[in-house]
Scaffold this motif. Structure first.
Motif, mmCIF file in Angstrom:
data_model
loop_
_atom_site.group_PDB
_atom_site.id
_atom_site.type_symbol
_atom_site.label_atom_id
_atom_site.label_comp_id
_atom_site.label_asym_id
_atom_site.label_seq_id
_atom_site.Cartn_x
_atom_site.Cartn_y
_atom_site.Cartn_z
ATOM 1 N N ILE A 1 57.473 47.818 39.923
ATOM 2 C CA ILE A 1 59.051 48.557 39.876
ATOM 3 C C ILE A 1 59.811 47.767 40.956
ATOM 4 O O ILE A 1 60.313 48.040 41.982
ATOM 5 C CB ILE A 1 59.052 50.035 40.245
ATOM 6 C CG1 ILE A 1 57.833 50.505 39.252
ATOM 7 C CG2 ILE A 1 60.431 50.634 40.296
ATOM 8 C CD1 ILE A 1 57.935 52.189 39.130
ATOM 9 N N GLY A 2 60.084 46.271 40.822
ATOM 10 C CA GLY A 2 60.922 45.792 41.444
ATOM 11 C C GLY A 2 60.152 45.270 42.678
ATOM 12 O O GLY A 2 59.310 45.947 43.393
ATOM 13 N N HIS A 3 59.966 43.838 42.870
ATOM 14 C CA HIS A 3 59.484 43.281 44.053
ATOM 15 C C HIS A 3 60.209 43.668 45.389
ATOM 16 O O HIS A 3 61.296 43.263 45.426
ATOM 17 C CB HIS A 3 59.190 41.831 43.828
ATOM 18 C CG HIS A 3 58.537 41.135 44.857
ATOM 19 N ND1 HIS A 3 57.216 41.314 45.326
ATOM 20 C CD2 HIS A 3 59.005 40.087 45.729
ATOM 21 C CE1 HIS A 3 56.813 40.385 46.280
ATOM 22 N NE2 HIS A 3 58.015 39.644 46.629
ATOM 23 N N MET A 4 59.623 44.060 46.372
ATOM 24 C CA MET A 4 60.276 44.401 47.454
ATOM 25 C C MET A 4 60.202 43.080 48.290
ATOM 26 O O MET A 4 58.989 42.520 48.781
ATOM 27 C CB MET A 4 59.457 45.471 48.307
ATOM 28 C CG MET A 4 59.430 46.787 47.756
ATOM 29 S SD MET A 4 58.952 48.037 48.630
ATOM 30 C CE MET A 4 60.214 49.126 48.749
ATOM 31 N N HIS B 1 46.703 50.600 50.513
ATOM 32 C CA HIS B 1 45.456 50.793 49.843
ATOM 33 C C HIS B 1 45.701 50.455 48.305
ATOM 34 O O HIS B 1 46.634 51.061 47.618
ATOM 35 C CB HIS B 1 44.667 52.015 49.713
ATOM 36 C CG HIS B 1 44.429 52.433 51.217
ATOM 37 N ND1 HIS B 1 43.332 52.307 52.079
ATOM 38 C CD2 HIS B 1 45.487 52.912 52.122
ATOM 39 C CE1 HIS B 1 43.432 52.436 53.270
ATOM 40 N NE2 HIS B 1 44.823 53.061 53.254
ATOM 41 N N ILE B 2 45.314 49.282 47.906
ATOM 42 C CA ILE B 2 46.000 48.331 46.511
ATOM 43 C C ILE B 2 44.785 48.309 45.657
ATOM 44 O O ILE B 2 43.548 48.018 46.091
ATOM 45 C CB ILE B 2 46.645 47.255 47.104
ATOM 46 C CG1 ILE B 2 47.705 46.836 45.784
ATOM 47 C CG2 ILE B 2 45.978 46.506 47.612
ATOM 48 C CD1 ILE B 2 48.533 46.033 46.111
ATOM 49 N N TRP B 3 44.887 48.046 44.652
ATOM 50 C CA TRP B 3 43.986 47.815 43.335
ATOM 51 C C TRP B 3 43.975 46.199 42.980
ATOM 52 O O TRP B 3 45.047 45.553 43.365
ATOM 53 C CB TRP B 3 44.289 48.500 42.029
ATOM 54 C CG TRP B 3 44.011 49.872 42.375
ATOM 55 C CD1 TRP B 3 44.849 50.828 42.678
ATOM 56 C CD2 TRP B 3 42.668 50.528 41.910
ATOM 57 N NE1 TRP B 3 44.557 52.047 42.577
ATOM 58 C CE2 TRP B 3 43.092 51.906 42.351
ATOM 59 C CE3 TRP B 3 41.528 50.416 41.714
ATOM 60 C CZ2 TRP B 3 42.128 53.103 42.386
ATOM 61 C CZ3 TRP B 3 40.584 51.068 41.749
ATOM 62 C CH2 TRP B 3 40.933 52.699 41.852
ATOM 63 N N MET B 4 42.818 45.859 42.639
ATOM 64 C CA MET B 4 42.712 44.332 42.087
ATOM 65 C C MET B 4 41.785 44.133 41.074
ATOM 66 O O MET B 4 40.814 44.936 40.977
ATOM 67 C CB MET B 4 41.889 43.581 43.387
ATOM 68 C CG MET B 4 41.711 42.164 43.062
ATOM 69 S SD MET B 4 40.544 41.518 44.482
ATOM 70 C CE MET B 4 39.129 42.175 44.192
ATOM 71 N N PRO C 1 52.552 44.559 46.783
ATOM 72 C CA PRO C 1 52.440 45.346 47.647
ATOM 73 C C PRO C 1 53.691 45.842 48.434
ATOM 74 O O PRO C 1 54.633 45.157 48.109
ATOM 75 C CB PRO C 1 51.749 44.309 48.794
ATOM 76 C CG PRO C 1 51.086 43.267 47.884
ATOM 77 C CD PRO C 1 51.850 43.416 46.570
ATOM 78 N N VAL C 2 53.689 46.908 48.979
ATOM 79 C CA VAL C 2 55.087 47.378 49.585
ATOM 80 C C VAL C 2 55.337 47.210 51.107
ATOM 81 O O VAL C 2 56.190 47.486 51.555
ATOM 82 C CB VAL C 2 55.265 48.915 49.406
ATOM 83 C CG1 VAL C 2 55.100 49.068 47.856
ATOM 84 C CG2 VAL C 2 53.776 49.605 49.999
#
Length: 180
Positions: free
Chosen positions: A22-25, A102-105, A123-124
């Motif tokens: 939803i849009g790259h920060m 905490h992110i998925w790969m 990532p945010v």
């Protein structure tokens, strides 16, 4: 104001590409954690965007979900060895700019106790990493795992908890059936 006792848990990546980012920060600063809703506990989960939820680091239910995810990694390996169809992902802590999310790969391999894969969401907490970046993560650092085949998901214990924390009608819209 950023609450340092809050860590990010990701619902995203129920498989690589399940959601569009939803849009790259573009910021090189951690995402601001919103204040709790009026009347809500100061430690209540807080939505950041559609597929990102901030959890208080002491949230016992989410900690238990991460413990179960890690402790059931032998089941994940057995399902991989059996050739279970689906997209294989693992969740791990990613730190940048002094903040951990905490992110998925999505996996492309496993060797010598390390999972190799591609980041399955943006990532945010900065712009050092982006969706699709190749990463290597030690099995000891994995918090959760999932195999997603259509609407069926094996594992995904942190996602199960996040679904339990959201309104029932919102969780139902994802059409996910969890398997063990």
């Amino acid at each position: 104001m950023r609450n340092p006792a809050v860590a990010l848990a990701f619902l995203a990546a129920l498989g690589y590409g399940f959601y569009n980012a939803i849009g790259h920060m573009q910021s090189d600063k951690p995402v601001a954690i919103p204040e709790a809703s009026p009347g809500a506990s100061p430690t209540a989960p807080r939505p950041i965007k559609e597929n990102v939820v901030a959890y208080y680091t002491g949230d016992k239910a989410m900690q238990n979900a991460k413990t179960k995810g890690h402790s059931t990694l032998p089941r994940f390996h057995a399902l991989i060895k059996a050739g279970t169809p689906g997209t294989y992902t693992v969740k791990f802590p990613l730190t940048q700019n002094g903040a951990t999310e905490h992110i998925w790969m999505q996996l492309v391999g496993f060797s010598d106790g390390h999972f190799v894969g591609l980041l399955a969401d943006e990532p945010v907490n900065g712009n050092q990493y982006k969706m699709g970046d190749r990463m290597t993560v030690a099995e000891a650092d994995v918090e959760d795992w999932m195999i997603r085949d259509g609407g069926e998901v094996y594992g995904g214990y942190t996602v199960r908890q996040a679904f339990a924390d959201m309104p029932k009608e919102q969780a139902e819209k994802y059409g996910i059936t969890f398997r063990d």
